[in-house]
Structure formats: C-alpha cells, structure tokens
Scaffold this active site. Structure first.
Site, PDB file in Angstrom:
ATOM      1  N   GLU A 153       0.833  -1.209   0.000  1.00  0.00           N
ATOM      2  CA  GLU A 153       0.000   0.000   0.000  1.00  0.00           C
ATOM      3  C   GLU A 153       0.866   1.257   0.000  1.00  0.00           C
ATOM      4  OE1 GLU A 153      -3.324   0.493   2.561  1.00  0.00           O
ATOM      5  OE2 GLU A 153      -3.816  -1.645   2.590  1.00  0.00           O
TER       6      GLU A 153
ATOM      7  N   SER B  52       6.271 -20.027  -1.207  1.00  0.00           N
ATOM      8  CA  SER B  52       6.279 -21.460  -0.977  1.00  0.00           C
ATOM      9  C   SER B  52       5.683 -22.198  -2.165  1.00  0.00           C
ATOM     10  CB  SER B  52       5.485 -21.825   0.289  1.00  0.00           C
ATOM     11  OG  SER B  52       4.905 -20.708   0.909  1.00  0.00           O
TER      12      SER B  52
ATOM     13  N   ASP C 175      -5.235 -10.363   1.534  1.00  0.00           N
ATOM     14  CA  ASP C 175      -5.094  -8.959   1.919  1.00  0.00           C
ATOM     15  C   ASP C 175      -5.671  -8.776   3.316  1.00  0.00           C
ATOM     16  OD1 ASP C 175      -4.754  -6.277   2.104  1.00  0.00           O
ATOM     17  OD2 ASP C 175      -6.026  -5.744   0.402  1.00  0.00           O
TER      18      ASP C 175
ATOM     19  N   ASP D  38      -4.679  -3.215   6.190  1.00  0.00           N
ATOM     20  CA  ASP D  38      -5.058  -1.942   5.573  1.00  0.00           C
ATOM     21  C   ASP D  38      -4.439  -0.799   6.367  1.00  0.00           C
ATOM     22  OD1 ASP D  38      -6.508  -2.753   3.402  1.00  0.00           O
ATOM     23  OD2 ASP D  38      -8.472  -2.443   4.290  1.00  0.00           O
TER      24      ASP D  38
END
Length: 824
Positions: free
Chosen positions: A198, A265, A337, A340
């Site tokens: 972000e 991974s 996600d 924030d």
C-alpha cells in the site's frame, strides 16, 4: 641486538600461548552447552517417563509410556527444542516482546519500537484465555518441558544453554503459553506484506507523471477482475508529489521482511487416479529468509491419535507442515489482503483526539518503557484508534504519504486478543482426514496460509486465516491508504470462513499452489489484488501435465526444478531486434562481448544451473534493464524496486496499454526505443559483470553470484566468528524457478540467495514410510555441534532424509536416547 631479539621471541611466544589458552578456554565454556543426547534424567513436569530417541540425523522421536497423556509428549518436544535451539527461542521471544535492546543496545531500538507499537505480546497474553482446553494442555506441558531444560542448565552448569549466552547477558525467564502464541504472531509479521504494498503503491502514484502507468510497474496478476483505483493525490491532495525515503531498519532481527522477501512457498498434491502407486502424494516447501540455524526443526511426536512428523518452529508445540499415518498437510503463503492502512485526521483543537465516523474520539494511549543496554531508557506513548495502532511517520517512509495534521494507523487481522491460531495448529495434527482438517482450521487467524491436504483418498486446498470483511464502497478497495473516518473504509469484522477459497477433489486429480492467484472474484470477495509469484505456476503446470501419473520422485523432481519460465518468455521479447544482427567485431571490444553474450543466451534453455554462465548474464541484463526503464520516471523511488518484475517487462515489450512509453527517457531529447534500452542495458550488465567476475563470459558461474547466505542473525557480521557461524553455498535456481532462490536485489552482491525453501517434504501415502524431508541447515543451533550444518550440503544437492514413523528404524541408528523420569 641479540638480547632484544630474544625478548621479542619470548614476547611473541607468550602472546601465542595466551591466545591458544584463550581459544581453548572459550572452546571449553562454549562446549559445555552441547547437549548430551544419551542419558537418563529426572525432571519436574512429566507425569510418566518420556523417551526422546534421536535418529542418525538428530531428529527427535518423542514417546511417552503406554497409557500416558499427550501432555508428556509435548513436554518432550519443549525439552528437545530447548536442548537444540534455546538461543533462537530466546531471541524470538524477546523480539515479540520488544525487548531486544536490553541485550543488544541501541542497534535494535527500531525493532523494539515497531513491535511495541503493535503490542504483539500483550495481545498474545490476552489470547491465552481463548485457547481450547486441548491446546492449553499442550501449551502448558510444552512450557514445562522448556523450563525443565532451563532448570537442568542451572543445576548442572551447562554453559548457560548456548554459547551466545556468554557473549550477551540474556537472563531467561520461565517459558509461558503466551510466549508460544507470541511467536505465532511474530511469524505472521514476518509473512505480512500488504502494508508495504500500500505504501509503495501510494508513493509510486504520487511520483508518476502519468497515473495510467501505475498498473505497468505494479501490475495485477494475470486474469480478469482488475480494479480501477483513484489517484492517491485525489484522496489526499495535501501530500507532496515527491518526497525522500526514510532509511530502512538495518538490524537483521527486524521482523518485517523487505518488499519481495515476504512469504513464498510451493505445495502440490495428486489423488490416487494420478499416482503411479495408487496412493495420494503431497509435496511442500515453504520459503522463508535463510539463516543459521534455519527456522525449521524436524520432529516426530507419538500422540494418542498416532504419530505425527514434520517441520516445527522452536517455541511452538505443533508440526506445522508434515504428516501422520492418515493425513499430510503443507502450507504456502496465501497473500490474503489482511492489512489496511488508515489515514487518521487529528483534531486541530485537541491532538489527543482523531476523527471517527461518529465524530472526534480520544486515542487509546498507554506508556511503554524500552530499557536499553548502555543507554538511557526510552518511553513510548502507544496510540491506538478503532482501526488499529498508530505508526510514526519515520517508519517505512509513511511521512511521505501522510498529509499534515494526520497520522497513519494499521488494521491487521493478527492484532487480535482472541487469536486461536495455535489451537487450530494443534488440532490439525490430530485430524484424521482432509475434511476434518478443513473444519478445525476455522479457528486459525494469522498468518493466512493455503493449507494443502492429502489423506489416503482425498486431496484438498483451503485458504485459512481471517479475511477482513470490507464494504463494497471502500474508496481504494484496500489497495491504498484510505480515510479512516469514512464508514465505508472501516472493516466490518471477519468474513465467513466458508468464503475462504476451497478446492476438494478436483476433476483433474492434481492441485497446487506456488503463491499464484487462486481465483477471481469481484471486490470485496476477492481475497487479494496482490498475489505472489506469477511465473512459477506456469512451469509447475507444464511439469504436472507432462505426466499422466506421478510418483514421489517426480514430485521431488518438480520441487528441485530450476528452469526459469520467465527467462524463456522474456529473452525473445527483449532481444528480438538484437539476436544475430551485429557485425563481426574485434576481440575485446564491447560489440564482441555483446555478441558473445547474445550467442550464449540464444542457445540456453532457461535452466538456472549454478555451473552455467547464462543465468548470471540473464539476471544482470534484466536487472539493468528495469533500472534503465524506471529511473527517469521514479527517481529516488527506483531503489524500492529491487527485484525485476517479469510482468512489468512483458507489458513494456508487448506495449500493453501503451506501456512501451517507459522506454523513452523523458529528460533526453531523442526518443529512445525499447530496442535501444535493451542494448544499453546489456552493455550495463556486461560492464558490471566484468568489474566483478572478469571478461571471460563462458567461464562465469551463476553459483558464484547466487550463494545461499545462511547467516547467524546476531553473530553473522562479527569478525572471525562469522566464519564459524555462517553457512555459504553455491546454489541453483532463481527468483522465478520452482526451486526458488530469491535474490537480495541490493548491495554489491545483488544476486545472493537470501530467501528459499528452509524445509522440503514429499509424502507418499501408498507407502508413508518412504516419505522424505530435509531442512536447509541442521537440527542444532549450537555452532560447535556436528548437527549445526550437517543437512546443509544435502539440501544444496537436492537430497533428502527418510521421514519415517517406524520406531525400530529410528532406534536402529540413534545418536542417543534421552529418558526423562518424573521428579516429584
């Protein structure tokens, strides 16, 4: 003169003898902490005798008496972890507590400041109350095992438990269940990356003259569903368009990995219809930053539900990747996600308040004192909003994206005082089927993972971890820092577990994940916009589809594959107008070197083999090319783009949505073409190679530049000692190969392998005891132990050790058996 000579000889001899005496004395004290694996000892804690049988690779097989409880086995695991990795456990606990500066002084103050602001340890203490009874029993017993080893060290003067303890005065408090929960949160922090994305997206948006070019340099993973973004400047017009970066923390102990070095991974599974032996297959190799000792520790526990064996992390009483007789499980970073950033507006009339959807609200504040060795203590004022902890502008260049009169807070699922992730990990070990494992994983919060499963009949993949429930009207869809006072930007809790991606028994009989994009759903059910590597999945798909049926060995072959799909795809693009177009040039000229390099690359199959020159030429060319393309547009921000993004290069050279505009240097009068940039970048790369490795291109070795750096996190830079504690190896692979060896991307050695598979395991449920595994260094954290690095060369060569639950096999060549008797 003769008298002077005799005295000089005497002085020299005395100094040599004193030096030898010092070395012998240091060795003596350091060796006192080497564990004795073959003994019988009575310790407080277990309710029945416990046996720790260490096989010839020093993997502990932990048994309790028939009819005894599982708690005694967890006690044995805690004892074994403390025997071999006490220093590592102590450092991780202090990192999670934000107390490293008490030992290391001012060099770790940034680590402590950051972790204290997140309040990880207090949240771990709160989470103790919400663990399941079974998990609490395991955590308590595990803690007792660690503490029994600490008591043994004190009673028998065993060299303070680790040689590092003589160099750093680190008092060891008794281990507690909260310590294990805190280490799980610390691992979540090491694997998090969306906050950095972000910040970089916002800074790049501000730096670019053409906002449309943002999706070139930070492209979405292939597939539909691209979300349009507002310009960051339109959200916060008071932020300057260009600002200098804040320096990154330099401590190796900083728990947040640099961009591009978060979790990665591989995991894949085949059901009986795609297996040559008729049993399910599973392969897993989670990737983390390389260190010595490595983060993984192999162990086997014999629980009431049966034996479990695989990779543990010292400090945690769970096999996080491994198998039982009935079930195998592997983990890959999901790239969900789960973070924030919120821009919080401060009340101009009262700086102790911030704007919320209901008006100005007081910050929740608390004082925290950081004690610093050889320096005065520092007092922090921790501030939290409803969205999360407030981070200072000096961290991660946040000041460059924060308008005046505002601060930044972090929302993150791991910042929960009701974190039951450890309970889920312990329940997973006792699961008998893939469907049961999916069910118990609902309690898992962070770090988010893709859990790949195989029981004897079924294969499955489930994304586990809490997904934030976002409003469909969110201003930036979670991709840019947003206004924290607007209701549509604030999380609405946790999304239902059923909404997490899930794949059970796919029609094709094979499933897998290489951190690639899993599915495409519209926001806010999208899971993530920023996924991991987009390249490895292409090579994996080809290897899986080339065979009708697979075996354990074909899964191993895929794990160790070093062919770069990126190289095969990009070289024909960037060199399209350069191949075989040059005229004959004299030996030693730049044109001749360019011709030689292009000839080598034209005959190369993309294999990133450590013994070949082509991988080094390719990597240096692509690195120089990306720098050429972006430097004039991004200026100082170019330093943040340390790794080549194949999608960016492809967009530019295919001129997708006008991306070829990156090839023109805006500050120069002529209009440069992409062919010009490719040629100039190749010359840059050849000059760089010549300065470091000479002019004989055919004699180059990729492995000389791509050395795996298993460095001790504390002693790795200490003169003399670093030669004993660091492990360096020539390795194959690269940034985008299945045998991934992520390069550092910075410094004088930008291609050092710093992030790779610290654990590899392949499980065959047609013959479970033929399963194999390996770690990158060895079981011991004691650099005088032969088990400190005895697996390192096996790992480098792509070899494995048996992953067997056969007790007789473990005892047959055991390096020792420790019998622990209860002490009243």
């Amino acid at each position: 003169m003769a008298l002077l000579f005799r005295w000089l000889m005497r002085l020299t001899a005395t100094l040599i003898l004193l030096s030898l005496a010092a070395v012998v004395l240091a060795y003596y004290f350091a060796s006192q902490s080497l564990p004795d694996y073959d003994k019988t000892i009575a310790l407080p804690g277990p309710t029945a005798p416990v046996e720790i049988v260490r096989d010839n690779a020093n993997v502990p097989h932990i048994f309790s008496s028939i009819g005894a409880s599982d708690e005694d086995v967890f006690f044995g695991l805690g004892y074994a972890h403390a025997q071999d990795r006490l220093w590592q456990m102590a450092v991780m606990r202090r990192t999670a507590q934000g107390r490293l500066s008490e030992i290391f002084g001012t060099r770790t103050i940034e680590v402590d400041t950051f972790v204290r602001r997140l309040d990880l340890y207090r949240l771990a203490q709160q989470s103790v109350a919400v663990q399941t009874p079974e998990a609490m029993a395991a955590l308590t017993a595990y803690s007792a095992g660690v503490n029994a080893r600490l008591q043994e060290i004190n009673e028998e003067a065993l060299g303070r438990g680790a040689p590092e303890m003589f160099l750093f005065n680190m008092p060891l408090a008794p281990w507690q269940p909260a310590d294990s929960i805190a280490i799980m949160k610390l691992m979540a922090l090491k694997l998090s990356g969306h906050m950095r994305e972000e910040i970089l997206r916002a800074r790049t948006s501000l730096a670019l003259a053409d906002p449309e070019r943002l999706f070139d340099i930070l492209p979405d993973a292939p597939g539909s569903g691209t979300a349009a973004l507002p310009e960051y400047a339109s959200l916060f017009p008071d932020v300057p368009r260009i600002a200098a970066s804040s320096p990154e923390p330099e401590s190796r102990l900083f728990p947040l990995a640099p961009r591009g070095l978060g979790g990665a991974s591989n995991a894949w599974a085949a059901d009986p219809s795609r297996s040559a032996t008729g049993g399910t297959l599973l392969a897993n190799d989670p990737h983390l930053g390389l260190s010595a000792p490595g983060i993984w520790y192999l162990a086997r526990m014999e629980l009431a539900t049966g034996g479990v064996i695989g990779g543990t992390i010292p400090g945690l009483p769970a096999v996080l990747t491994g198998r039982s007789n009935d079930l195998g499980w592997g983990i890959t970073s999901s790239y969900m996600d789960d973070q924030d950033l919120f821009i919080e507006k401060i009340n101009a009339e009262n700086p102790e308040e911030y704007l919320s959807p209901t008006g100005y609200t007081p910050f929740v504040t608390r004082r925290s004192i950081i004690n610093i060795k050889d320096a005065p203590p520092v007092t922090l004022t921790l501030r939290w909003t409803e969205n999360g902890p407030v981070l200072p502008g000096s961290m991660f260049s946040l000041a460059t994206i924060t308008p005046p009169g505002h601060v930044v807070s972090l929302g993150w699922t791991a910042l929960s005082g009701e974190d039951t992730s450890v309970s889920a990990a312990i329940a997973l070990m006792r699961s008998a089927s893939a469907r049961e494992a999916i069910r118990v994983a609902e309690d898992y919060i962070a770090p988010s993972q893709n859990l790949t499963l195989a029981d004897k009949e079924t294969i499955a993949l489930k994304t586990i971890g809490a997904i934030p429930q976002r409003d469909a009207r969110h201003q930036s869809k979670g991709r840019l820092p947003s206004q924290g006072w607007r209701r549509e930007n604030i999380w609405k809790g946790r999304a239902p577990y059923a909404a997490n991606p899930e794949f059970i028994s796919p029609r094709g009989g094979i499933l897998g994940n290489t951190n690639n994009k899993l599915l495409d759903r519209p926001f806010p059910n999208h899971v993530s916009f920023d996924w991991g590597d987009t390249q490895r999945i292409n090579r994996w798909r080809r290897l899986m589809q080339n065979r009708e049926v697979h075996t354990r060995d074909s899964f191993i072959e895929a794990q160790l594959d070093t062919v770069s799909y990126s190289a095969r795809a990009l070289l024909p693009l960037i060199g399209a107008d350069l191949w075989f177009t040059g005229e004959a040039a004299p030996e030693g000229s730049r044109e001749r070197q360019r011709h030689t390099a292009l000839t080598l690359l034209s005959e190369w199959n993309g294999e990133m083999n450590e013994h070949l020159p082509e991988p080094l030429i390719y990597a240096a060319w692509l690195r120089a090319l990306q720098a050429r393309l972006i430097t004039d547009d991004l200026g100082p921000l170019t330093e943040e783009y340390k790794h080549v993004d194949p999608l960016f290069i492809e967009r530019v050279y295919r001129d997708i949505d006008g991306a070829a505009a990156w090839c023109d240097v805006r500050q120069s009068a002529p209009r440069e073409t992409c062919t010009d940039m490719a040629r100039l970048a190749l010359d840059d790369a050849l000059i760089w190679i010549e300065e470091r490795y000479g002019t004989a291109l055919e004699s180059l070795r990729w492995g000389d530049a791509h050395q795996a750096t298993h460095d001790h996190e504390v002693l790795g830079e200490v003169p003399v000692l670093r030669f004993f504690v660091n492990i360096r190896q020539s390795t194959s692979g690269g940034d985008n190969t299945l045998q991934r060896g992520r390069t550092s991307g910075e410094g004088p050695m930008p291609f050092q392998n710093v992030h790779a598979a610290g654990f590899r395991g392949v499980y065959d449920f047609a013959d479970p005891d033929s399963s194999v595994f390996i770690t990158s260094t060895g079981q011991s954290g004691h650099f005088l132990s032969r088990h400190y690095d005895d697996m390192a060369q096996l790992w480098r060569r792509g070899e494995y050790i048996p992953m067997s639950l056969d007790e007789d096999l473990a005892r047959a060549a055991a390096v020792g058996v420790t019998r622990i008797l209860p002490r009243n």
